[in-house]
Design a protein around this motif. Structure first.
Motif, short mmCIF file in Angstrom:
data_model
loop_
_atom_site.label_atom_id
_atom_site.label_comp_id
_atom_site.label_asym_id
_atom_site.label_seq_id
_atom_site.Cartn_x
_atom_site.Cartn_y
_atom_site.Cartn_z
N ILE A 186 52.41 18.29 24.81
CA ILE A 186 51.72 17.19 24.66
C ILE A 186 49.58 17.93 24.56
CG2 ILE A 186 51.18 16.31 26.34
CD1 ILE A 186 50.90 13.85 25.84
N THR A 187 49.20 17.48 23.19
CA THR A 187 47.76 17.99 22.96
C THR A 187 47.02 17.12 22.68
OG1 THR A 187 48.99 19.52 21.49
CG2 THR A 187 48.41 20.41 22.78
N VAL A 188 45.83 17.05 22.43
CA VAL A 188 45.30 16.46 21.13
C VAL A 188 45.22 16.97 20.06
CG1 VAL A 188 42.34 15.28 21.17
CG2 VAL A 188 43.56 15.40 23.04
N LYS A 240 41.40 16.08 25.71
CA LYS A 240 42.29 16.03 27.20
C LYS A 240 43.29 15.00 27.05
CE LYS A 240 43.38 18.16 31.62
NZ LYS A 240 42.59 18.54 32.35
N VAL A 241 44.89 15.05 27.55
CA VAL A 241 45.64 14.52 27.63
C VAL A 241 46.60 14.99 28.81
CG1 VAL A 241 45.26 12.69 25.68
CG2 VAL A 241 46.94 14.58 25.70
N ALA A 249 47.50 10.00 31.13
CA ALA A 249 46.08 9.82 31.08
C ALA A 249 45.36 10.27 29.97
CB ALA A 249 45.56 11.17 33.09
N VAL A 250 44.28 10.09 29.59
CA VAL A 250 43.26 9.73 28.43
C VAL A 250 41.18 10.56 29.66
CG1 VAL A 250 42.24 9.62 26.85
CG2 VAL A 250 44.29 8.56 27.52
N THR A 251 41.48 11.25 28.59
CA THR A 251 39.68 11.60 28.93
C THR A 251 38.99 11.83 27.67
OG1 THR A 251 40.47 13.70 31.31
CG2 THR A 251 38.20 13.48 30.30
N ALA A 252 38.00 11.85 27.63
CA ALA A 252 37.34 10.72 26.89
C ALA A 252 35.42 11.35 27.37
CB ALA A 252 37.40 9.75 25.20
#
Length: 264
Positions: A186-188, A240-241, A249-252
């Motif tokens: 899993i990637t962005v 990032k996930v 979890a999502v980082t933005a």
């Protein structure tokens, strides 16, 4: 000759000076308490005003959430007001509901941390004008149930296994009802989409035939897609996930963002 006792009736400066000092200290403490109280009251007023603006902007974006919780960091607050610059504003959103391709996507929580925020005194007082953050970081959780619905495969469930995204799904292969299990890379992807690549699927009881393996590989390719995420507030871009037990979890982040204009 009789002697008479005499008393020195002159004032005693030392004792009087001590009383003056004590009085001054008490006054300073009282004034300090009043200033602190006024500072905290002003913080509360500003936090409620920003929370109301965020709520309105989230609604304009077509999303829903519980009432935003706003915390303004840095002390003293009144000094920051006069300077028009705030160290940190934290915004907590809970039970966020967005929409992707007609499907509701749930984010149980979304925490936003805005740093070096600029806002004039008139903006804070009137609610008119921009509240601009130099940097904004967001962390959120997307529910696995919501993510699974976007894959549009009956019975498919997602979860976390040893730090990876795990899948379980029923599948019919050569007349047999089997259960597929495996994990995904899993990637962005492009434009903040989540790229899912299921390259390691297996099924107990899979017939030892090339066609059976081909059908399983086709299923893996069918669910290996770029999943669009709901538009995040504050112009946040996903960087990032990471799969966690409670969800994805999502980082933005974003820069130079008007946080009272949440739509991207």
């Amino acid at each position: 000759m009789a002697q008479h006792d005499t008393y020195d009736e002159r004032p005693r400066p030392r004792r009087r000076g001590r009383r003056v000092l004590i009085t001054l200290v008490v006054l300073l403490l009282v004034l300090g308490g009043v200033v602190v109280l006024a500072d905290r009251i002003a913080v509360g007023v500003a936090e409620r005003a920003i929370a109301d603006q965020v709520r309105q902007e989230i609604s304009k974006q077509g999303a829903q959430s519980s009432a935003p919780e706003v915390r303004i960091g840095g002390t003293p607050f009144l000094t920051q007001v006069l300077d028009g610059r705030y160290e940190r504003i934290s915004i907590a959103l809970r039970d966020v509901q967005g929409s992707v391709q007609g499907e509701a996507v749930a984010l149980p929580k979304l925490d936003v941390d805005a740093r070096d925020v600029r806002a004039s005194l008139d903006t804070i007082r009137s609610g008119q004008g921009d509240v601009v953050a130099e940097t904004v970081n967001g962390t959120g959780i997307i529910g696995y149930d919501s993510l699974a619905k976007l894959l549009d495969r009956p019975g498919l469930t997602l979860g976390e296994q040893n730090g990876r995204l795990a899948v379980t799904a029923p599948i019919d292969i050569l007349g047999r009802r089997l259960t597929v299990t495996g994990t995904a890379d899993i990637t962005v992807g492009k434009e903040g989409q989540v790229a899912l690549r299921f390259n390691d699927l297996n099924a107990d009881g899979l017939p030892n035939q090339p066609l059976a393996r081909t059908l399983l590989n086709n299923y893996a390719r069918g669910i290996s897609i770029d999943v669009p995420l709901p538009e995040l507030p504050f112009q946040l871009t996903v960087r990032k996930v990471q799969p966690l037990p409670e969800g994805l979890a999502v980082t933005a982040d974003a820069r130079n963002v008007p946080i009272n204009s949440a739509a991207g």
